[in-house]
Design a protein around this motif. Structure first.
Motif, PDB file in Angstrom:
ATOM      1  N   LEU A  76       0.736  -1.146  -0.018  1.00 58.72           N
ATOM      2  CA  LEU A  76      -0.043  -0.055   0.007  1.00 58.72           C
ATOM      3  C   LEU A  76       0.882   1.228   0.108  1.00 58.72           C
ATOM      4  O   LEU A  76       0.558   2.250  -0.584  1.00 58.72           O
ATOM      5  CB  LEU A  76      -1.043   0.135   1.047  1.00 58.72           C
ATOM      6  N   ALA A  77       1.813   1.404   0.952  1.00 56.39           N
ATOM      7  CA  ALA A  77       2.917   2.466   0.975  1.00 56.39           C
ATOM      8  C   ALA A  77       3.491   2.588  -0.394  1.00 56.39           C
ATOM      9  O   ALA A  77       3.655   3.879  -0.782  1.00 56.39           O
ATOM     10  CB  ALA A  77       3.933   2.143   2.046  1.00 56.39           C
ATOM     11  N   ASP A  78       3.760   1.764  -1.145  1.00 55.22           N
ATOM     12  CA  ASP A  78       4.645   1.805  -2.427  1.00 55.22           C
ATOM     13  C   ASP A  78       3.569   2.334  -3.743  1.00 55.22           C
ATOM     14  O   ASP A  78       3.910   2.631  -4.862  1.00 55.22           O
ATOM     15  CB  ASP A  78       5.188   0.634  -3.013  1.00 55.22           C
ATOM     16  N   GLY A  79       2.072   2.343  -3.460  1.00 49.84           N
ATOM     17  CA  GLY A  79       1.035   2.599  -4.426  1.00 49.84           C
ATOM     18  C   GLY A  79       0.885   1.680  -5.299  1.00 49.84           C
ATOM     19  O   GLY A  79       0.212   1.938  -6.266  1.00 49.84           O
ATOM     20  N   ALA A  80       1.069   0.422  -5.064  1.00 49.54           N
ATOM     21  CA  ALA A  80       0.989  -0.581  -5.740  1.00 49.54           C
ATOM     22  C   ALA A  80      -0.255  -1.184  -5.778  1.00 49.54           C
ATOM     23  O   ALA A  80      -0.911  -2.118  -6.753  1.00 49.54           O
ATOM     24  CB  ALA A  80       1.901  -1.790  -5.707  1.00 49.54           C
ATOM     25  N   ALA A  81      -1.223  -0.751  -4.826  1.00 50.43           N
ATOM     26  CA  ALA A  81      -2.591  -1.317  -4.682  1.00 50.43           C
ATOM     27  C   ALA A  81      -3.184  -0.246  -3.669  1.00 50.43           C
ATOM     28  O   ALA A  81      -2.603   0.496  -2.683  1.00 50.43           O
ATOM     29  CB  ALA A  81      -2.651  -2.672  -3.982  1.00 50.43           C
ATOM     30  N   ASN A  82      -4.427  -0.144  -3.631  1.00 48.60           N
ATOM     31  CA  ASN A  82      -5.138   0.735  -2.990  1.00 48.60           C
ATOM     32  C   ASN A  82      -5.830  -0.032  -1.681  1.00 48.60           C
ATOM     33  O   ASN A  82      -6.132   0.380  -0.583  1.00 48.60           O
ATOM     34  CB  ASN A  82      -6.448   1.288  -3.724  1.00 48.60           C
ATOM     35  N   MET A  83      -6.115  -1.410  -1.736  1.00 53.56           N
ATOM     36  CA  MET A  83      -6.503  -2.311  -0.978  1.00 53.56           C
ATOM     37  C   MET A  83      -5.893  -3.526  -0.804  1.00 53.56           C
ATOM     38  O   MET A  83      -5.339  -4.021  -2.069  1.00 53.56           O
ATOM     39  CB  MET A  83      -8.231  -2.306  -0.813  1.00 53.56           C
ATOM     40  N   ILE A  84      -5.880  -4.423   0.168  1.00 50.53           N
ATOM     41  CA  ILE A  84      -5.525  -5.876   0.162  1.00 50.53           C
ATOM     42  C   ILE A  84      -6.389  -6.875   0.864  1.00 50.53           C
ATOM     43  O   ILE A  84      -7.304  -6.581   1.645  1.00 50.53           O
ATOM     44  CB  ILE A  84      -3.945  -5.781   0.991  1.00 50.53           C
ATOM     45  N   ALA A  85      -6.360  -7.927  -0.061  1.00 50.86           N
ATOM     46  CA  ALA A  85      -7.284  -9.098   0.178  1.00 50.86           C
ATOM     47  C   ALA A  85      -6.671 -10.173   1.067  1.00 50.86           C
ATOM     48  O   ALA A  85      -5.738 -10.577   0.546  1.00 50.86           O
ATOM     49  CB  ALA A  85      -8.313  -9.453  -1.053  1.00 50.86           C
ATOM     50  N   ILE A  86      -7.389 -10.637   2.246  1.00 48.74           N
ATOM     51  CA  ILE A  86      -6.733 -11.457   2.880  1.00 48.74           C
ATOM     52  C   ILE A  86      -7.569 -12.788   2.770  1.00 48.74           C
ATOM     53  O   ILE A  86      -8.613 -12.812   2.920  1.00 48.74           O
ATOM     54  CB  ILE A  86      -6.510 -11.030   4.368  1.00 48.74           C
ATOM     55  N   GLY A  87      -6.955 -14.122   2.513  1.00 48.58           N
ATOM     56  CA  GLY A  87      -7.763 -15.045   2.315  1.00 48.58           C
ATOM     57  C   GLY A  87      -7.375 -16.059   3.510  1.00 48.58           C
ATOM     58  O   GLY A  87      -8.106 -15.937   4.536  1.00 48.58           O
ATOM     59  N   ARG A  88      -6.557 -16.923   3.290  1.00 50.87           N
ATOM     60  CA  ARG A  88      -6.326 -18.221   4.137  1.00 50.87           C
ATOM     61  C   ARG A  88      -6.050 -17.695   5.718  1.00 50.87           C
ATOM     62  O   ARG A  88      -6.403 -18.180   6.556  1.00 50.87           O
ATOM     63  CB  ARG A  88      -5.165 -19.166   3.630  1.00 50.87           C
ATOM     64  N   GLU A  89      -5.154 -16.602   5.660  1.00 46.36           N
ATOM     65  CA  GLU A  89      -4.570 -16.003   7.257  1.00 46.36           C
ATOM     66  C   GLU A  89      -5.776 -15.791   7.775  1.00 46.36           C
ATOM     67  O   GLU A  89      -6.134 -15.593   8.970  1.00 46.36           O
ATOM     68  CB  GLU A  89      -3.764 -15.037   6.806  1.00 46.36           C
ATOM     69  N   ALA A  90      -7.061 -15.044   7.164  1.00 44.02           N
ATOM     70  CA  ALA A  90      -8.084 -14.576   7.697  1.00 44.02           C
ATOM     71  C   ALA A  90      -8.982 -15.764   8.319  1.00 44.02           C
ATOM     72  O   ALA A  90      -9.857 -15.579   9.425  1.00 44.02           O
ATOM     73  CB  ALA A  90      -9.216 -13.787   6.690  1.00 44.02           C
ATOM     74  N   LEU A  91      -8.900 -16.629   7.588  1.00 44.76           N
ATOM     75  CA  LEU A  91      -9.495 -18.123   7.981  1.00 44.76           C
ATOM     76  C   LEU A  91      -9.032 -18.538   9.584  1.00 44.76           C
ATOM     77  O   LEU A  91      -9.895 -19.051  10.186  1.00 44.76           O
ATOM     78  CB  LEU A  91      -9.269 -19.209   7.272  1.00 44.76           C
ATOM     79  N   VAL A  92      -7.941 -18.457   9.554  1.00 46.17           N
ATOM     80  CA  VAL A  92      -7.338 -18.815  11.208  1.00 46.17           C
ATOM     81  C   VAL A  92      -7.227 -17.520  11.933  1.00 46.17           C
ATOM     82  O   VAL A  92      -7.089 -17.321  13.023  1.00 46.17           O
ATOM     83  CB  VAL A  92      -6.415 -19.288  10.933  1.00 46.17           C
ATOM     84  N   ASN A  93      -7.343 -16.306  11.341  1.00 41.68           N
ATOM     85  CA  ASN A  93      -7.505 -15.088  12.019  1.00 41.68           C
ATOM     86  C   ASN A  93      -8.767 -14.131  11.695  1.00 41.68           C
ATOM     87  O   ASN A  93      -8.630 -12.987  11.035  1.00 41.68           O
ATOM     88  CB  ASN A  93      -6.188 -14.119  11.965  1.00 41.68           C
ATOM     89  N   PRO A  94      -9.625 -14.380  11.906  1.00 46.17           N
ATOM     90  CA  PRO A  94     -11.030 -13.556  11.354  1.00 46.17           C
ATOM     91  C   PRO A  94     -11.042 -12.196  12.032  1.00 46.17           C
ATOM     92  O   PRO A  94     -11.536 -11.379  11.444  1.00 46.17           O
ATOM     93  CB  PRO A  94     -12.406 -14.292  12.001  1.00 46.17           C
ATOM     94  N   ASP A  95     -10.171 -12.069  12.996  1.00 51.43           N
ATOM     95  CA  ASP A  95      -9.926 -10.805  13.846  1.00 51.43           C
ATOM     96  C   ASP A  95      -8.765 -10.271  13.351  1.00 51.43           C
ATOM     97  O   ASP A  95      -7.977  -9.452  14.163  1.00 51.43           O
ATOM     98  CB  ASP A  95     -10.243 -10.901  15.346  1.00 51.43           C
ATOM     99  N   TRP A  96      -8.435 -10.430  12.210  1.00 57.15           N
ATOM    100  CA  TRP A  96      -6.942 -10.036  11.779  1.00 57.15           C
ATOM    101  C   TRP A  96      -6.818  -8.608  12.111  1.00 57.15           C
ATOM    102  O   TRP A  96      -5.513  -8.156  12.571  1.00 57.15           O
ATOM    103  CB  TRP A  96      -6.857 -10.390  10.163  1.00 57.15           C
ATOM    104  N   VAL A  97      -7.617  -7.764  11.683  1.00 59.90           N
ATOM    105  CA  VAL A  97      -7.437  -6.416  11.910  1.00 59.90           C
ATOM    106  C   VAL A  97      -7.181  -6.025  13.151  1.00 59.90           C
ATOM    107  O   VAL A  97      -6.275  -5.294  13.513  1.00 59.90           O
ATOM    108  CB  VAL A  97      -8.681  -5.345  11.195  1.00 59.90           C
TER     109      VAL A  97
END
Length: 360
Positions: free
Chosen positions: A310-331
């Motif tokens: 995000l800091a490099d401006g390579a994307a505006n948002m990031i999507a989390i998949g499998r890590e969210a499955l084991v960390n639904p409270d990732w944020v």
């Protein structure tokens, strides 16, 4: 430290509290009828409760004729299926999140015998059926789509989007990635057509563009409409576009002309160069040639990698998949400095079959 990851973002008309997105993931946990259920409401609400600002659902099939890929896959092919999503949407909204419906046509990647699969050409898919979703053995050879089939598919995407809007979804995402129907048209070896939908890259992206135009016309100019794009597929993980950045330019410029709200790129490693002869990631190329907001997905569960992208401006948002499955409270965990659970394949089953009290 997380100045970009946890900053607000305006995605079309959605005011989002952070740049974290739940990636769409096939769960095959709906009713056999394709209706969403209470377990799914609890499942999706957990991520919003855990701080993720935008939730994208698993792929919903848009028609009953030939679009369903898996048994127990949810659909939005009729009013009853659409209505079954209301408790899911309400559950996510109660937790302060927004939710987008991903619309997915299987094309050739069908894992049951209920109908004959269709595809751009009668080419048997490479690889084998996905065991984790109930399949075994080889894929069947699909029937080549007629012009009528193509129009039916376009119309079914548009009608599904209208149902999604009516039932309360905050937007829709067209699944043009991972080897399903629209990606089969884009991919050179699965598309052997000689008409306006085959041959050149511009022709092969045509169907995705026409689907986006049809949806935009049906839902109006202000509704959120995204599109997901990849090179790799569930049955061909390492595939790359033959013409590299030239293909990326054609694809992303053509998609932008159809007025989607955003582009969602997914790669094995979102932070790695898209092609051997370039330093740019697929997300960067999407931003460069579409001039649209971009969601990047692929091994970004490490918050430092996500923040850097995000800091490099390579994307505006990031999507989390499998890590969210084991960390639904990732944020929330990252904000509070708590350790993240480590993903392993053995952890998938417990997440998929959590008891009711564990969804609270």
């Amino acid at each position: 430290m997380w100045n970009n990851l946890f900053s607000n973002f305006q995605l079309g008309g959605l005011d989002l509290p952070n740049r974290a997105v739940l990636a769409p993931m096939t769960r095959t946990s709906a009713e056999l009828s394709g209706k969403a259920n209470e377990k799914m409401a609890r499942y999706y609400a957990r991520f919003a409760k855990g701080g993720i600002g935008l939730v994208i659902t698993e792929g919903l099939y848009p028609n009953h004729v030939n679009s369903r890929s898996y048994n127990y896959q949810p659909g939005i092919a009729d009013e009853d299926q659409a209505a079954s999503w209301q408790p899911v949407i309400e559950a996510v909204h109660r937790e302060g999140g927004k939710v987008i419906a991903q619309l997915m046509h299987a094309g050739a990647l069908v894992q049951h015998n209920d109908f004959t699969a269709i595809a751009p050409s009668a080419v048997q898919p490479v690889g084998e059926l996905l065991k984790e979703h109930g399949g075994s053995g080889e894929f069947a050879t699909p029937r080549e789509m007629t012009k009528e089939d193509i129009q039916i598919a376009i119309d079914s995407f548009a009608q599904a989007a209208v149902r999604a809007k009516k039932v309360g979804f905050d937007g829709v995402e067209v699944h043009g990635a991972n080897g399903y129907l629209l990606d089969q048209f884009v991919t050179d070896y699965t598309n052997q057509r000689t008409d306006e939908y085959g041959g050149s890259t511009e022709n092969r992206i045509r169907l995705t563009v026409e689907v986006l135009h049809a949806i935009r016309s049906a839902v109006g100019p202000n509704y959120i409409v995204g599109v997901r794009i990849s090179q790799g597929k569930v049955n061909d993980f390492h595939h790359k576009w033959a013409n590299g950045e030239k293909d990326a330019q054609t694809i992303f410029e053509q998609l932008a002309e159809a007025s989607p709200t955003y582009i969602h790129t997914t790669e094995y490693k979102a932070f790695a160069p898209a092609f051997a002869n370039t330093q740019f990631t697929l997300a960067e190329l999407a931003k460069r040639y579409s001039h649209l907001p971009v969601i990047a997905n692929g091994k970004l569960g490490d918050p430092e990698k996500a923040e850097s992208l995000l800091a490099d401006g390579a994307a505006n948002m990031i999507a989390i998949g499998r890590e969210a499955l084991v960390n639904p409270d990732w944020v929330n965990k990252i904000k509070e400095g708590r350790a993240l659970n480590v993903f392993c394949h053995q952890s998938l089953e417990p997440i998929a079959t959590l008891r009711e009290e564990e969804y609270a």
